[in-house]
Each structure stands twice: as C-alpha cells, then as structure tokens.
Write a protein that holds these residues in place. Sequence first.
Motif, PDB file in Angstrom:
ATOM      1  N   ILE A  59      48.962 -47.765  62.023  1.00 32.79           N
ATOM      2  CA  ILE A  59      47.647 -47.157  62.292  1.00 32.79           C
ATOM      3  C   ILE A  59      47.161 -46.417  61.123  1.00 32.79           C
ATOM      4  N   THR A  92      43.402 -45.558  70.018  1.00 34.02           N
ATOM      5  CA  THR A  92      43.518 -46.221  68.740  1.00 34.02           C
ATOM      6  C   THR A  92      43.137 -47.610  69.186  1.00 34.02           C
ATOM      7  N   ALA A 113      44.791 -51.443  63.283  1.00 39.16           N
ATOM      8  CA  ALA A 113      44.795 -50.415  64.435  1.00 39.16           C
ATOM      9  C   ALA A 113      44.274 -49.289  63.781  1.00 39.16           C
ATOM     10  N   ARG A 115      41.767 -45.226  64.212  1.00 42.26           N
ATOM     11  CA  ARG A 115      41.471 -44.246  65.246  1.00 42.26           C
ATOM     12  C   ARG A 115      40.908 -43.076  64.543  1.00 42.26           C
ATOM     13  N   ILE A 175      46.650 -47.541  72.832  1.00 42.61           N
ATOM     14  CA  ILE A 175      46.294 -48.691  71.944  1.00 42.61           C
ATOM     15  C   ILE A 175      45.371 -49.779  72.658  1.00 42.61           C
TER      16      ILE A 175
END
Length: 185
Positions: A59, A92, A113, A115, A175
């Motif tokens: 991520i 995410t 990914a 965020r 996610i």
Amino acid sequence: MFRALPAAQRRAARAHLRAGGVLAYATESCFGLGCLPGNARGLRTILRLKGRPNHKGMIVVGRRFADLRRLVRPVDAAGQARLMSRWPGPTTFLLPADRRVLPLLRGRHRTLAVRVSAHHGVAMLTRDLGPLVSTSANFAGKVSLKNAAACRRTFGQEVMVLPGRTGRARRPSAIIDFASGRVLR
C-alpha cells in the motif's frame, strides 16, 4: 496527538529514505514500515524484513489524492468523487497502476493499493516526506507491532523508528477493488 518532526529529524528521515532506508511510523491501527514508493532498495528491504513474498504488492499512503496521482492511471471526476466519499479514512483502494510503478511495489497485480489517511501523524509525515509505502510493521503473518519500542526491539538498526501514537482503529484498513467495488479485506 502527533507533533510534526523537528526540522533536523525531518531532514534525517528524508535523507534516510532517499538512500533506500526504511521508516517505522505510527498509523491508524499499528506501526507501519515505509519507504519511498519508487525506491527499489527500500522496497526490497521491507520485503526482506517482513519475510513477505514480493508478488503481494504493498500500500502507498498520502496526505491527499493529488499526492498519489503519479502512481495510478487517471481517474475521472465521478471516480474521484467515489474516492473522496471514503477519504481521508481507513479505506484502501486498488486503482490501475501507472506503467512506471515498480513491480516490487505492485506485486503481480496491474493495480496499486492507495489510501489517503485520516491519521494525523501519517498526514503530517506524508506532507513533509511525500507518499510512503505503508505495510504493517511485523513479520508476515504475525501480530502487528503497536509502538516504537517494539519496532526498535524487532528491527533494531535496520529501520529508522519515528515517534508517534497509533490511532484507535483495531483492524487494518479495508481494501476495495475500485473497478468492481468488491471488498477484499
């Protein structure tokens, strides 16, 4: 509450990251390990420290979506509105990765990914240092570390441990596959 890093510590962290170093820092639910998303040395170090397979991907967190745009393919206005309905926050999204994103970062996936964190410390850190990889500070499959002292004991001199407190979240971020809307975690 997280305070901004003093200027000297901020400069040291920036230099450490540019040299391929790894940081341990507080996030919403645990301490995370991070490096610059385009630094292969840092990515390899995180994978080695965690014992994480390189096909999984990691991520990337930022303070705002604009900070993450260079890592993903363009998102139309309706898509951006969808993202902003959940950000900043503990969600995410898997977005189509830009072709220049390193395979070590995205793993075997065509997505990345990303965020936008609501954790004040992460927001301050990424404001000062730019987007960062954010993967839990732990050995793959083991309990995530919750404080700086545990990170120092576990990783020793291999990471630069920053001060900070984790948020109140008990679970890692959700996610969601952006294209399908499917919740993966």
